[in-house]
Design a protein around this motif. Sequence first.
Motif, mmCIF file in Angstrom:
data_model
loop_
_atom_site.group_PDB
_atom_site.id
_atom_site.type_symbol
_atom_site.label_atom_id
_atom_site.label_comp_id
_atom_site.label_asym_id
_atom_site.label_seq_id
_atom_site.Cartn_x
_atom_site.Cartn_y
_atom_site.Cartn_z
ATOM 1 N N LEU A 149 0.824 -1.209 0.000
ATOM 2 C CA LEU A 149 0.000 0.000 0.000
ATOM 3 C C LEU A 149 0.858 1.258 0.000
ATOM 4 O O LEU A 149 0.541 2.230 -0.703
ATOM 5 C CB LEU A 149 -0.933 -0.009 1.220
ATOM 6 N N ILE A 150 1.933 1.258 0.762
ATOM 7 C CA ILE A 150 2.817 2.423 0.805
ATOM 8 C C ILE A 150 3.411 2.709 -0.567
ATOM 9 O O ILE A 150 3.501 3.867 -0.999
ATOM 10 C CB ILE A 150 3.929 2.213 1.855
ATOM 11 N N ASP A 151 3.809 1.641 -1.276
ATOM 12 C CA ASP A 151 4.447 1.826 -2.584
ATOM 13 C C ASP A 151 3.456 2.123 -3.698
ATOM 14 O O ASP A 151 3.776 2.892 -4.620
ATOM 15 C CB ASP A 151 5.246 0.561 -2.955
ATOM 16 N N GLY A 152 2.268 1.541 -3.638
ATOM 17 C CA GLY A 152 1.409 1.575 -4.817
ATOM 18 C C GLY A 152 0.126 2.357 -4.732
ATOM 19 O O GLY A 152 -0.464 2.659 -5.771
ATOM 20 N N ILE A 153 -0.354 2.702 -3.523
ATOM 21 C CA ILE A 153 -1.681 3.307 -3.415
ATOM 22 C C ILE A 153 -1.743 4.661 -4.106
ATOM 23 O O ILE A 153 -2.759 5.033 -4.707
ATOM 24 C CB ILE A 153 -2.104 3.434 -1.930
ATOM 25 N N SER A 154 -0.647 5.429 -4.075
ATOM 26 C CA SER A 154 -0.643 6.752 -4.700
ATOM 27 C C SER A 154 -0.616 6.670 -6.217
ATOM 28 O O SER A 154 -0.902 7.659 -6.903
ATOM 29 C CB SER A 154 0.562 7.569 -4.199
ATOM 30 N N ARG A 155 -0.271 5.510 -6.757
ATOM 31 C CA ARG A 155 -0.164 5.349 -8.210
ATOM 32 C C ARG A 155 -1.505 5.014 -8.854
ATOM 33 O O ARG A 155 -1.673 5.176 -10.062
ATOM 34 C CB ARG A 155 0.853 4.238 -8.507
ATOM 35 N N ILE A 156 -2.471 4.554 -8.052
ATOM 36 C CA ILE A 156 -3.750 4.116 -8.602
ATOM 37 C C ILE A 156 -4.633 5.325 -8.901
ATOM 38 O O ILE A 156 -4.963 6.105 -8.003
ATOM 39 C CB ILE A 156 -4.468 3.162 -7.632
ATOM 40 N N ASP A 157 -4.979 5.474 -10.145
ATOM 41 C CA ASP A 157 -5.946 6.474 -10.586
ATOM 42 C C ASP A 157 -6.593 5.976 -11.876
ATOM 43 O O ASP A 157 -6.311 4.864 -12.338
ATOM 44 C CB ASP A 157 -5.281 7.845 -10.767
ATOM 45 N N HIS A 179 12.586 2.460 -10.092
ATOM 46 C CA HIS A 179 11.656 2.460 -8.952
ATOM 47 C C HIS A 179 10.219 2.730 -9.400
ATOM 48 O O HIS A 179 9.274 2.261 -8.764
ATOM 49 C CB HIS A 179 12.087 3.510 -7.931
ATOM 50 N N GLY A 180 10.051 3.473 -10.495
ATOM 51 C CA GLY A 180 8.701 3.758 -10.969
ATOM 52 C C GLY A 180 7.942 2.501 -11.349
ATOM 53 O O GLY A 180 6.734 2.398 -11.101
ATOM 54 N N PHE A 181 8.636 1.531 -11.927
ATOM 55 C CA PHE A 181 7.980 0.278 -12.283
ATOM 56 C C PHE A 181 7.671 -0.553 -11.037
ATOM 57 O O PHE A 181 6.712 -1.329 -11.033
ATOM 58 C CB PHE A 181 8.850 -0.512 -13.253
ATOM 59 N N ILE A 182 8.484 -0.394 -9.994
ATOM 60 C CA ILE A 182 8.174 -1.067 -8.722
ATOM 61 C C ILE A 182 6.863 -0.527 -8.157
ATOM 62 O O ILE A 182 6.016 -1.285 -7.653
ATOM 63 C CB ILE A 182 9.322 -0.877 -7.713
ATOM 64 N N GLU A 183 6.673 0.775 -8.247
ATOM 65 C CA GLU A 183 5.410 1.369 -7.799
ATOM 66 C C GLU A 183 4.245 0.879 -8.657
ATOM 67 O O GLU A 183 3.153 0.603 -8.134
ATOM 68 C CB GLU A 183 5.509 2.895 -7.862
ATOM 69 N N ASN A 184 4.465 0.783 -9.958
ATOM 70 C CA ASN A 184 3.419 0.253 -10.838
ATOM 71 C C ASN A 184 3.053 -1.179 -10.456
ATOM 72 O O ASN A 184 1.866 -1.556 -10.439
ATOM 73 C CB ASN A 184 3.891 0.289 -12.291
ATOM 74 N N ALA A 185 4.064 -1.996 -10.180
ATOM 75 C CA ALA A 185 3.813 -3.387 -9.795
ATOM 76 C C ALA A 185 3.019 -3.446 -8.492
ATOM 77 O O ALA A 185 2.085 -4.254 -8.354
ATOM 78 C CB ALA A 185 5.135 -4.135 -9.652
ATOM 79 N N ALA A 186 3.379 -2.594 -7.522
ATOM 80 C CA ALA A 186 2.645 -2.577 -6.252
ATOM 81 C C ALA A 186 1.195 -2.170 -6.464
ATOM 82 O O ALA A 186 0.276 -2.752 -5.867
ATOM 83 C CB ALA A 186 3.333 -1.626 -5.269
ATOM 84 N N ALA A 187 0.972 -1.180 -7.325
ATOM 85 C CA ALA A 187 -0.405 -0.755 -7.619
ATOM 86 C C ALA A 187 -1.192 -1.871 -8.304
ATOM 87 O O ALA A 187 -2.373 -2.100 -7.986
ATOM 88 C CB ALA A 187 -0.383 0.496 -8.487
ATOM 89 N N ALA A 188 -0.548 -2.582 -9.241
ATOM 90 C CA ALA A 188 -1.231 -3.698 -9.913
ATOM 91 C C ALA A 188 -1.529 -4.830 -8.924
ATOM 92 O O ALA A 188 -2.569 -5.493 -9.034
ATOM 93 C CB ALA A 188 -0.367 -4.205 -11.065
ATOM 94 N N ILE A 189 -0.636 -5.058 -7.967
ATOM 95 C CA ILE A 189 -0.883 -6.074 -6.941
ATOM 96 C C ILE A 189 -2.113 -5.706 -6.115
ATOM 97 O O ILE A 189 -2.933 -6.563 -5.771
ATOM 98 C CB ILE A 189 0.353 -6.242 -6.046
#
Length: 284
Positions: A37-45, A248-258
């Motif tokens: 959630l820390i890595d990916g929640i801000s990426r979801i839109d 790192h941007g793709f790591i955030e994308n992966a966290a959001a997809a998870i």
Amino acid sequence: MNNVQKNRLKDQLFKFWGIFCTLIGLILLFVFIGDILIDGISRIDWKFLTDLPSRKAEKSGIYTALMGSIWILLLTTLISFPMGVAAGLYLEEYAKKNRFSAILEINISNLAGVPSIIYGLLGLEVFVRIMNLGASVLAGSLTLSLLILPIIIVATREAVKAVPSTIKDASYALGASKWQTIWNQILPASGGGILTGVILALSRAVGETAPLIVVGALAYVPFAPQTPMDDFSVLPIQIFNWISRPQHGFIENAAAAIIILLLITFVMNGIAVYFRNKWQKKWS
């Protein structure tokens, strides 16, 4: 210390060990989900859900993988649900109880534990090469249907077994045929258990990666599938593709997809629990 005291002590130790293991599991789960959630929640839109894959992390989205997962889920449901339920009903209500049926039951139960990569190899040979379906949505759906069919069959049989024999006997006593009894009494009474098993099986299918990679699902698809014969990607493969990149941007994308994939799984499991409780209240 007498035997009664020893048994009480053993019970307390087992209870303590169970509580300890449960707490450890919950802590690890919360740490895992919290980190995602820390890595990916801000990426979801909305753009993340509707954009196509891109070489630039900030412009990359999950649209093609999400649509591929939806296609796979729908086709797998249409293929596996009627076949699995029909096979479970036949084995439980119509098949003769002999040595052959006993061997068949054991094999079906064992198939539920076969590694998914084996089904991927089977799907590659049968659906992709022999049937010449190629790396299509249909080939992937047929492969995942084989994967979850044993689970649906076992769940159907257990749900049918749980129907009280008095319901069957009363139906037969009123002059109903075997099929009328199954359609009007057994299926409605066991529907909650059957749907629970089907949805949980589909929850497993939606998170599978290995068999789809073997069948030929792609890590990058610039378009969403429009027909069952189109190429496709799915969320687990997209996540694997992103997590393997150093940026790192793709790591955030992966966290959001998870997070999206977890939400889909949680919703499906919630629907399964709802139907199970609804049918239990109705027939209790």
